[in-house]
Design an enzyme around this catalytic site. Sequence first.
Site, mmCIF file in Angstrom:
data_model
loop_
_atom_site.group_PDB
_atom_site.id
_atom_site.type_symbol
_atom_site.label_atom_id
_atom_site.label_comp_id
_atom_site.label_asym_id
_atom_site.label_seq_id
_atom_site.Cartn_x
_atom_site.Cartn_y
_atom_site.Cartn_z
ATOM 1 N N GLU A 1 0.826 -1.207 0.000
ATOM 2 C CA GLU A 1 0.000 0.000 0.000
ATOM 3 C C GLU A 1 0.859 1.256 0.000
ATOM 4 O O GLU A 1 1.901 1.299 0.638
ATOM 5 C CB GLU A 1 -0.850 0.043 1.275
ATOM 6 C CG GLU A 1 -1.840 -1.074 1.360
ATOM 7 C CD GLU A 1 -2.621 -1.035 2.662
ATOM 8 O OE1 GLU A 1 -2.497 -0.049 3.423
ATOM 9 O OE2 GLU A 1 -3.367 -1.989 2.903
ATOM 10 N N CYS B 1 3.209 8.455 1.496
ATOM 11 C CA CYS B 1 3.562 7.530 2.570
ATOM 12 C C CYS B 1 3.844 6.178 1.921
ATOM 13 O O CYS B 1 2.961 5.601 1.293
ATOM 14 C CB CYS B 1 2.387 7.439 3.551
ATOM 15 S SG CYS B 1 2.615 6.171 4.815
ATOM 16 N N CYS C 1 4.926 -7.284 8.279
ATOM 17 C CA CYS C 1 5.814 -6.753 9.311
ATOM 18 C C CYS C 1 5.933 -7.796 10.411
ATOM 19 O O CYS C 1 5.010 -8.561 10.656
ATOM 20 C CB CYS C 1 5.207 -5.467 9.887
ATOM 21 S SG CYS C 1 6.242 -4.631 11.107
ATOM 22 N N CYS D 1 2.950 -5.034 16.692
ATOM 23 C CA CYS D 1 2.222 -4.031 17.495
ATOM 24 C C CYS D 1 0.740 -4.398 17.505
ATOM 25 O O CYS D 1 0.158 -4.725 16.480
ATOM 26 C CB CYS D 1 2.417 -2.630 16.912
ATOM 27 S SG CYS D 1 4.132 -2.108 16.915
ATOM 28 N N CYS E 1 -1.987 -2.645 15.154
ATOM 29 C CA CYS E 1 -1.648 -2.422 13.750
ATOM 30 C C CYS E 1 -2.087 -3.588 12.857
ATOM 31 O O CYS E 1 -1.909 -4.751 13.208
ATOM 32 C CB CYS E 1 -0.143 -2.215 13.642
ATOM 33 S SG CYS E 1 0.412 -1.953 11.961
ATOM 34 N N CYS F 1 -2.751 1.578 8.291
ATOM 35 C CA CYS F 1 -1.760 0.729 7.626
ATOM 36 C C CYS F 1 -2.243 -0.701 7.466
ATOM 37 O O CYS F 1 -2.687 -1.319 8.414
ATOM 38 C CB CYS F 1 -0.495 0.668 8.462
ATOM 39 S SG CYS F 1 -0.170 2.143 9.380
HETATM 40 N N1 SAH Z 1 7.020 0.380 11.698
HETATM 41 C C1 SAH Z 1 7.091 1.794 11.716
HETATM 42 C C2 SAH Z 1 6.329 2.507 10.620
HETATM 43 C C3 SAH Z 1 4.964 2.025 10.240
HETATM 44 S S1 SAH Z 1 3.549 2.449 11.148
HETATM 45 C C4 SAH Z 1 6.684 2.322 13.075
HETATM 46 O O1 SAH Z 1 6.276 1.545 13.919
HETATM 47 O O2 SAH Z 1 6.811 3.506 13.317
HETATM 48 C C5 SAH Z 1 3.357 4.186 11.131
HETATM 49 C C6 SAH Z 1 2.700 4.722 12.401
HETATM 50 O O3 SAH Z 1 1.306 4.364 12.474
HETATM 51 C C7 SAH Z 1 3.342 4.159 13.651
HETATM 52 O O4 SAH Z 1 3.454 5.172 14.616
HETATM 53 C C8 SAH Z 1 2.326 3.116 14.088
HETATM 54 O O5 SAH Z 1 2.481 2.798 15.422
HETATM 55 C C9 SAH Z 1 1.031 3.793 13.730
HETATM 56 N N2 SAH Z 1 -0.130 2.905 13.604
HETATM 57 C C10 SAH Z 1 -0.202 1.639 13.160
HETATM 58 N N3 SAH Z 1 -1.454 1.176 13.200
HETATM 59 C C11 SAH Z 1 -2.215 2.180 13.685
HETATM 60 C C12 SAH Z 1 -3.599 2.324 13.982
HETATM 61 N N4 SAH Z 1 -4.460 1.328 13.780
HETATM 62 N N5 SAH Z 1 -4.008 3.512 14.468
HETATM 63 C C13 SAH Z 1 -3.135 4.524 14.666
HETATM 64 N N6 SAH Z 1 -1.851 4.448 14.425
HETATM 65 C C14 SAH Z 1 -1.368 3.289 13.940
#
Ligand code: SAH
Length: 346
Positions: free
Chosen positions: A92, A105, A112, A116, A119, A333
Amino acid sequence: MLKDIKSLTLEELKEEIKGFGEKEFRATQLYEWMHKKLAVSYEEMTNLSKAFREKLGQEYSFATLRMVREQISQQDGTRKYLFQLSDGNLIETVLMKYHHGNSVCISSQVGCRMGCRFCASTLDGLERSLTASEMLEQIYEVTRHIGERISNVVVMGMGEPLDNYDNLLKFLRMVSDEHGLHISQRNLTVSTCGLVPGMRKLADEKLQITLALSLHAVTDEKRREIMPIANRYSIAELMDACAYYFEQTGRRITFEYSLIGGVNDSEEEAEALAGLAAPLHAHVNLIPVNPVKERNYQASGRASVENFKNRLEKRQINVTIRREMGRDIDGACGQLRRKKLKAEQY
Ligand code: SAH
């Protein structure tokens, strides 16, 4: 497998074409066709001899992405693209239009492995890392599609960029190269969940890019609940790495903090966050968490978001609330890719 010509830096390309009996400046011409003029095939490269182009076609692969889908937000014009890589994998890319320019972006991996909890990109684990050319082509393809220049790039799509360090570095150098798109390093942001050795290594490269740290919690205990990577690195180690980055590059860090209702959005947490941000002069970017179907986290209410922000501002912290762009088009994401994969399964 053939070597990927679009992942070669100009220096590497010069080395490569020595064996072809071509003058060195041909490498620069070739590089500019690919990375500045965004050619989609060798055919366009009319100032290079036909014989040379044919040889290149035989010896190298020429990465391209196929646009599978484009979704345009009715709310704010954000566009989300689903691209297919040459091996069939899907990634994406998002385009956001701001008054100061176009921001893209990009994804750095297919899936990944960071896990987290809030995510969507990590739900099926890591498939593979992207090559430099696959990161570049996301920007090139969007540029070709909209016919406008991209001024900002954030590596905040699918994947953990510092888990794909070498390709990421190549990408950052190539996208800011004067013979390519020449996007200012100050307009590039890399977001990490906090891989401390990678953050320190990046500091030593002394690039002028912005490093964003996905912090999301102010105690190790809470952070471990929502981010498994917190079992490996403590907040104290993260803050040291951030201070080191600032020292080495002079660039202020950004903290990303996704507000999850009832989990990390209390007033005490706002105060503690201010305490972490102040000594680093860090900028704080608040993100109301984007609810993901497979996860049961809820976004903080509007009032708690405002309250959280005010607390930080009272402590003189530079804070912004990320506009929830493209929520109507699966802005979070990994959501669009999942939807597509699921649709194919049934
Ligand atoms: N792996 C990297 C970059 C990708 S995610 C990182 O962790 O920073 C980009 C941002 O979006 C990160 O801050 C991540 O924690 C956040 N993110 C992911 N899923 C999300 C969600 N469902 N709601 C809000 N933020 C989210």
